[in-house]
Design an enzyme around this catalytic site. Structure first.
Site, short mmCIF file in Angstrom:
data_model
loop_
_atom_site.label_atom_id
_atom_site.label_comp_id
_atom_site.label_asym_id
_atom_site.label_seq_id
_atom_site.Cartn_x
_atom_site.Cartn_y
_atom_site.Cartn_z
N GLY A 51 0.78 -1.25 0.00
CA GLY A 51 0.00 0.00 0.00
C GLY A 51 0.81 1.28 0.00
O GLY A 51 0.41 2.26 -0.64
N ASP A 110 -6.02 2.74 10.00
CA ASP A 110 -7.45 2.39 10.07
C ASP A 110 -7.76 1.89 11.48
O ASP A 110 -7.87 2.68 12.41
CB ASP A 110 -7.72 1.35 8.98
CG ASP A 110 -9.20 1.01 8.82
OD1 ASP A 110 -10.03 1.85 9.16
OD2 ASP A 110 -9.51 -0.10 8.36
N PHE A 159 -14.45 3.17 2.46
CA PHE A 159 -13.39 2.38 1.85
C PHE A 159 -12.86 3.10 0.62
O PHE A 159 -13.60 3.38 -0.32
CB PHE A 159 -13.87 0.97 1.49
CG PHE A 159 -12.72 0.08 1.15
CD1 PHE A 159 -11.97 -0.50 2.15
CD2 PHE A 159 -12.36 -0.15 -0.17
CE1 PHE A 159 -10.86 -1.30 1.85
CE2 PHE A 159 -11.28 -0.95 -0.48
CZ PHE A 159 -10.53 -1.52 0.53
P1 IMP Z 1 -5.31 -1.32 10.10
O1 IMP Z 1 -4.42 -2.41 10.57
O2 IMP Z 1 -6.76 -1.64 10.27
O3 IMP Z 1 -4.95 0.05 10.62
O4 IMP Z 1 -5.21 -1.30 8.55
C1 IMP Z 1 -4.16 -0.81 7.87
C2 IMP Z 1 -4.13 -1.43 6.50
O5 IMP Z 1 -5.43 -1.75 6.01
C3 IMP Z 1 -3.55 -0.44 5.56
O6 IMP Z 1 -2.18 -0.68 5.44
C4 IMP Z 1 -4.29 -0.70 4.28
O7 IMP Z 1 -3.57 -1.61 3.50
C5 IMP Z 1 -5.59 -1.37 4.68
N1 IMP Z 1 -6.74 -0.44 4.58
C6 IMP Z 1 -7.41 0.14 5.58
N2 IMP Z 1 -8.40 0.95 5.13
C7 IMP Z 1 -8.35 0.84 3.78
C8 IMP Z 1 -9.12 1.45 2.73
O8 IMP Z 1 -10.05 2.25 2.91
N3 IMP Z 1 -8.76 1.11 1.46
C9 IMP Z 1 -7.73 0.24 1.18
N4 IMP Z 1 -7.00 -0.33 2.13
C10 IMP Z 1 -7.30 -0.03 3.42
MG MG Z 2 -1.47 -1.67 3.60
#
Ligand code: IMP
Ligand code: MG
Length: 189
Positions: A51, A110, A159
């Protein structure tokens, strides 16, 4: 955060949240801020891939400190728009980060689980310092407490795809960031 716009240029998007020009401007500002804060010190950048790839490649070019780059690969969503439980390290670091100033970079903060995991892992390696930079922050979605030191844009709980962010590995190459059409948020669409 800028107001959402509908776009004819990107039919896969419900709306464009952040344009290419807005990203460029903000990345430049973040680069200036980081340059000021690190005052010429060498930086070891750790990118969370895939990402963060586009963001890191643009941001790096705004920072003229001596720099090393490493990547860490974390398990992904696998065709879903909701995080599925605990993230895992798929591919680990190769550079030695002990006594280095580490700047950890991800595309989006996120639930906080990914950055909490990677920060914990990096801290165990005893860096001289650790700061975290994310392009996007969905503050309303946190499941574990985590704040980044540098945030490009705070965005609502939607998203999003583009500029490195994917759905089922697609749309990373869009130059802007937008909300994916709900009918495309299904595997194989
Ligand atoms: P977390 O561990 O929930 O904070 O998620 C982080 C990872 O989830 C990021 O590195 C993204 O790859 C993915 N992610 C979270 N939200 C989105 C989104 O809205 N679109 C695409 N990828 C997301
Ligand atoms: Mg990611």
């Amino acid at each position: 955060m800028p107001a959402a716009r509908r776009s004819r240029a990107y039919p896969e998007l419900d709306s464009v949240l952040i344009t290419e020009a807005e990203i460029r401007r903000r990345v430049r500002q973040l680069g200036q801020q980081i340059r000021r804060d690190y005052a010429g010190e060498p930086i070891t950048v750790i990118a969370i891939i895939n990402g963060a790839i586009l963001f890191v490649s643009d941001l790096m070019r705004e920072i003229d400190n001596p720099m090393r780059l490493d990547c860490i690969r974390i398990s992904s969503y696998r065709n879903k728009t909701k995080s599925s439980g605990r993230p895992r390290v798929i591919q680990s670091l190769t550079l030695d980060v002990r006594d280095r100033h580490v700047l950890l970079i991800d595309d989006i903060l996120d639930t906080g689980k990914t950055l909490a995991l990677v920060s914990r892992l990096v801290r165990k390696l005893r860096p001289a310092s650790l700061r975290v930079c994310v392009l996007l922050d969905k503050k309303g979605r946190r499941e574990v407490p985590f704040e980044a030191d540098y945030v490009g844009f705070s965005i609502p709980n939607k998203f999003v795809v583009g500029y490195g962010l994917d759905f089922a590995e697609r749309y990373r190459n869009l130059p802007c960031i937008g909300v994916l059409r709900p009918d495309l948020q299904v595997a194989g669409a």
